[in-house]
Design a protein around this motif. Structure first.
Motif, mmCIF file in Angstrom:
data_model
loop_
_atom_site.group_PDB
_atom_site.id
_atom_site.type_symbol
_atom_site.label_atom_id
_atom_site.label_comp_id
_atom_site.label_asym_id
_atom_site.label_seq_id
_atom_site.Cartn_x
_atom_site.Cartn_y
_atom_site.Cartn_z
ATOM 1 N N LEU A 184 0.774 -1.058 0.053
ATOM 2 C CA LEU A 184 0.061 -0.072 0.116
ATOM 3 C C LEU A 184 0.896 1.240 0.010
ATOM 4 N N GLU A 185 0.518 2.012 -0.936
ATOM 5 C CA GLU A 185 1.358 3.656 -1.016
ATOM 6 C C GLU A 185 0.068 4.434 -0.687
ATOM 7 N N GLU A 186 0.404 5.388 0.092
ATOM 8 C CA GLU A 186 -0.520 6.282 0.472
ATOM 9 C C GLU A 186 -0.559 7.779 -0.702
ATOM 10 N N TYR A 187 -1.644 8.169 -0.961
ATOM 11 C CA TYR A 187 -1.599 9.160 -1.860
ATOM 12 C C TYR A 187 -1.524 10.711 -1.023
ATOM 13 N N LYS A 188 -0.885 11.630 -0.990
ATOM 14 C CA LYS A 188 -0.996 12.757 0.021
ATOM 15 C C LYS A 188 -0.758 14.027 -1.007
ATOM 16 N N GLY A 189 -1.008 13.792 -2.387
ATOM 17 C CA GLY A 189 -0.913 15.049 -2.999
ATOM 18 C C GLY A 189 -2.340 15.857 -3.254
ATOM 19 N N ASP A 190 -2.328 16.799 -4.203
ATOM 20 C CA ASP A 190 -3.744 17.426 -4.361
ATOM 21 C C ASP A 190 -4.661 16.560 -4.844
ATOM 22 N N LEU A 191 -6.134 16.763 -4.171
ATOM 23 C CA LEU A 191 -7.189 15.873 -4.728
ATOM 24 C C LEU A 191 -7.738 16.282 -6.243
ATOM 25 N N VAL A 192 -6.894 15.972 -7.032
ATOM 26 C CA VAL A 192 -7.011 16.364 -8.583
ATOM 27 C C VAL A 192 -7.033 15.059 -9.343
ATOM 28 N N ALA A 193 -7.974 15.044 -10.174
ATOM 29 C CA ALA A 193 -8.063 13.653 -10.853
ATOM 30 C C ALA A 193 -6.769 13.454 -11.819
ATOM 31 N N LYS A 194 -6.331 14.420 -12.380
ATOM 32 C CA LYS A 194 -4.958 14.077 -13.185
ATOM 33 C C LYS A 194 -3.819 13.676 -12.461
ATOM 34 N N ASN A 195 -3.623 14.361 -11.255
ATOM 35 C CA ASN A 195 -2.497 14.041 -10.308
ATOM 36 C C ASN A 195 -2.975 12.563 -9.743
ATOM 37 N N VAL A 196 -3.921 12.193 -9.348
ATOM 38 C CA VAL A 196 -4.103 10.873 -8.766
ATOM 39 C C VAL A 196 -4.047 9.732 -9.846
ATOM 40 N N LYS A 197 -4.335 10.139 -11.094
ATOM 41 C CA LYS A 197 -4.326 9.208 -12.302
ATOM 42 C C LYS A 197 -2.794 9.078 -12.473
ATOM 43 N N THR A 198 -2.211 10.194 -12.350
ATOM 44 C CA THR A 198 -0.553 9.990 -12.597
ATOM 45 C C THR A 198 0.138 8.897 -11.500
ATOM 46 N N PHE A 199 -0.265 9.138 -10.277
ATOM 47 C CA PHE A 199 -0.043 8.415 -9.020
ATOM 48 C C PHE A 199 -0.254 6.951 -9.246
ATOM 49 N N CYS A 200 -1.600 6.678 -9.864
ATOM 50 C CA CYS A 200 -1.811 5.298 -10.010
ATOM 51 C C CYS A 200 -1.013 4.576 -11.039
ATOM 52 N N GLN A 201 -0.816 5.415 -12.340
ATOM 53 C CA GLN A 201 -0.047 4.801 -13.361
ATOM 54 C C GLN A 201 1.448 4.516 -12.948
ATOM 55 N N ASP A 202 1.878 5.407 -12.170
ATOM 56 C CA ASP A 202 3.235 5.237 -11.709
ATOM 57 C C ASP A 202 3.478 3.832 -10.947
ATOM 58 N N HIS A 203 2.255 3.618 -10.116
ATOM 59 C CA HIS A 203 2.154 2.318 -9.433
ATOM 60 C C HIS A 203 1.568 0.997 -9.932
ATOM 61 N N LEU A 204 1.627 0.970 -11.467
ATOM 62 C CA LEU A 204 1.061 0.000 -11.977
ATOM 63 C C LEU A 204 2.283 -1.093 -11.979
ATOM 64 N N PRO A 205 1.859 -2.415 -11.983
ATOM 65 C CA PRO A 205 2.729 -3.422 -11.986
ATOM 66 C C PRO A 205 4.101 -3.114 -13.091
ATOM 67 N N ARG A 206 5.204 -3.703 -12.752
ATOM 68 C CA ARG A 206 6.445 -3.615 -13.821
ATOM 69 C C ARG A 206 7.265 -4.848 -13.726
ATOM 70 N N PHE A 207 5.996 -5.874 -14.167
ATOM 71 C CA PHE A 207 6.671 -7.420 -14.399
ATOM 72 C C PHE A 207 7.164 -7.481 -15.827
ATOM 73 N N SER A 208 6.958 -6.392 -16.655
ATOM 74 C CA SER A 208 7.458 -6.526 -18.004
ATOM 75 C C SER A 208 9.119 -6.243 -18.046
ATOM 76 N N ARG A 209 9.967 -7.129 -18.622
ATOM 77 C CA ARG A 209 11.167 -6.874 -18.604
ATOM 78 C C ARG A 209 11.646 -6.056 -20.019
ATOM 79 N N ARG A 210 12.491 -4.894 -19.656
ATOM 80 C CA ARG A 210 12.864 -3.998 -20.848
ATOM 81 C C ARG A 210 13.869 -4.544 -21.319
ATOM 82 N N VAL A 211 14.062 -5.028 -22.624
ATOM 83 C CA VAL A 211 15.286 -5.508 -23.045
ATOM 84 C C VAL A 211 15.602 -4.848 -24.585
ATOM 85 N N SER A 212 16.884 -5.020 -25.060
ATOM 86 C CA SER A 212 17.197 -4.634 -26.229
ATOM 87 C C SER A 212 17.110 -5.813 -27.306
ATOM 88 N N LEU A 213 16.541 -5.673 -28.636
ATOM 89 C CA LEU A 213 16.665 -6.706 -29.290
ATOM 90 C C LEU A 213 18.059 -7.234 -29.992
#
Length: 472
Positions: A184-213
């Motif tokens: 759990l990560e608490e959101y402590k920023g301004d209660l604005v949809a765009k900011n909350v959305k950005t916070f959520c995006q930043d905490h999406l899973p990172r299970f995909s491994r970035r590679v170079s072909l």
């Protein structure tokens, strides 16, 4: 990498001919399909209107990068806000979370949740919080889920999670930003949809491994437990949609993504891709499929829905192949005669008393089958001496196979790279003299037969090994 390519660009509908991939259809509505295949001129995009009067471009450009030629696929973003009745109706979708629901549907399930912590006494501002949560849920629909926890009735849950509201409402994201276990990560920023959305995006899973072909070992796919999929896009970072899918299908697929700016790049050409973005999949047996190319999206929800259908179909294909392979392996195991070279049996199979060892090294089940079939046939030919690995006779020739993925140091004695680019390798090795000769022709019965005949007749020059072959 062995295996035939299947799929490829064509018409929308996920079809590629008999036995190819099929789009499993929509929900029966009259909405335009979320995806289309791009032709030589690039991907096709669909028009539409903004749902919330909110700029979606930052979400969807994160999937396509420069592939949109700066076009906005939705026409415009000046749509009006939803009515109050729609908002009230939608807020009912904010799910009430109990300890059982948290344990069964949230904890370490790979899905990002936006959660409101409250008590019935805290009514001031609650409607505003729910309105923001509802709007963010709409913007990231399909990528996140939303809920609220009544910390009066679920006191123990809130206490254990450290999310009791105290004197004020609190907003949390169940995150996979740091590792595979959610937190759990608490959101402590301004209660604005765009900011909350950005916070959520930043905490999406990172299970995909970035590679170079350029450094991506395609032959390793047969070693993985799950079928593997890779997204090729122009994005510098892993796209939002792909991160969300990597959570939804965690421990069902191995996810990868790579930055590719043009299909003319060597990596894209090697994979057979002719339009971006593209998704390529490998089954555990090494078989490659171009699942979709030239992808375009209408909105996030339908994009995740349609790609989920694609992954579900590929997963079914994987299970079918795995089942068939298991049955085939059982029959094959009972029939095969060539022993596998390891440290424990090396003296018996390829010791100093064996003049020549014919070693077939493989990196996949398919390569092993081919090598064993070839060597078994050639060993029965009159021009070669029958193998007699248990005999002490100095006239015996040993025919054996080696797992290249488990014995890389052994192969490094013959080649600096350990033949990493080859799925199957054939080597004639004289252990006592420390010399070898590598086969470089086509893997056919005729060519292998010529090679072994030349080895036995002394017509091939042997080379000193680079180092002592080491088995484990």
């Amino acid at each position: 990498m062995c295996g035939d390519e299947k799929g490829g660009p064509g018409q929308s509908g996920f079809t590629s001919g008999p036995g190819g991939w099929q789009h499993m259809g929509g929900d029966g509505s009259s909405q335009t399909s979320s995806f289309s295949f791009g032709g030589p001129g690039g991907s096709r995009f669909f028009g539409g209107s903004s749902f919330f009067g909110f700029d979606y471009n930052d979400i969807f450009s994160s999937f396509f990068g420069g592939g949109m030629n700066h076009q906005r696929p939705f026409g415009g973003f000046s749509g009006s806000s939803r009515s109050q009745s729609q908002s009230r109706s939608s807020r009912k979708s904010i799910r009430a979370i109990s300890s059982d629901v948290f344990k069964k549907e949230i904890s370490d399930k790979g899905i990002t949740w936006l959660l409101l912590s409250y008590t019935p006494a805290l009514q001031q501002g609650k409607q505003h919080y729910e309105s923001i949560i509802d709007e963010v849920a709409g913007l990231l629909q399909g990528a996140i889920k939303v809920g609220r926890i009544n910390c009066e009735t679920e006191y123990s849950l809130c206490k254990d999670l450290g999310m009791h509201p105290g004197r004020a409402l609190r907003l949390f994201v169940y995150s996979y930003k740091r590792n595979e276990k959610g937190s759990l990560e608490e959101y402590k920023g301004d209660l604005v949809a765009k900011n909350v959305k950005t916070f959520c995006q930043d905490h999406l899973p990172r299970f995909s491994r970035r590679v170079s072909l350029y450094h991506f070992d395609l032959s390793s796919s047969n070693l993985e437990k799950y079928p593997r999929v890779i997204l090729l896009s122009t994005r510098k970072d892993t796209p939002v949609i792909w991160r969300a899918l990597s959570g939804l299908y965690h421990k069902r697929f191995s996810f990868y993504d790579a930055e590719v700016h043009d299909v003319s790049e060597p990596g894209a050409k090697q994979l057979g891709v002719d339009a971006l973005p593209a998704i390529i999949g490998w089954l555990p047996n090494g078989e490659k499929h171009i699942l979709k190319s030239g992808i375009s999206v209408k909105d996030l929800k339908s994009a995740i829905k349609d790609l989920s259908l694609l992954l579900d179909s590929f997963e079914k294909k994987n299970k079918k192949v795995a089942s068939s392979q298991a049955s085939k392996n059982q029959t094959y195991s009972a029939q095969r005669k060539l022993p596998l070279l390891t440290a424990s049996n090396s003296d018996a199979l390829c010791g100093d008393k064996t003049p020549v060892c014919i070693i077939g090294a493989f990196r996949s089940c398919r390569a092993r089958e081919k090598l064993e079939s070839l060597l078994s046939k050639v060993s029965q030919k009159s021009l070669t001496r029958r193998p007699n690995v248990a005999s002490d006779s100095r006239d015996s020739v040993s025919y054996i196979v080696l797992d290249a993925t488990k014995q890389p140091l052994f192969l490094c004695a013959f080649d600096k790279s350990g033949y990493k680019s080859s799925d199957n390798i054939l080597v004639a090795f004289k252990r006592r003299k420390g010399k070898f000769a590598a086969f470089s022709g086509d893997m056919t019965v005729e060519e292998v037969e010529k090679f072994i005949s030349s080895v036995l007749n002394g017509d091939i020059q042997f080379t000193k090994t680079r180092q002592k072959p080491v088995l484990k």
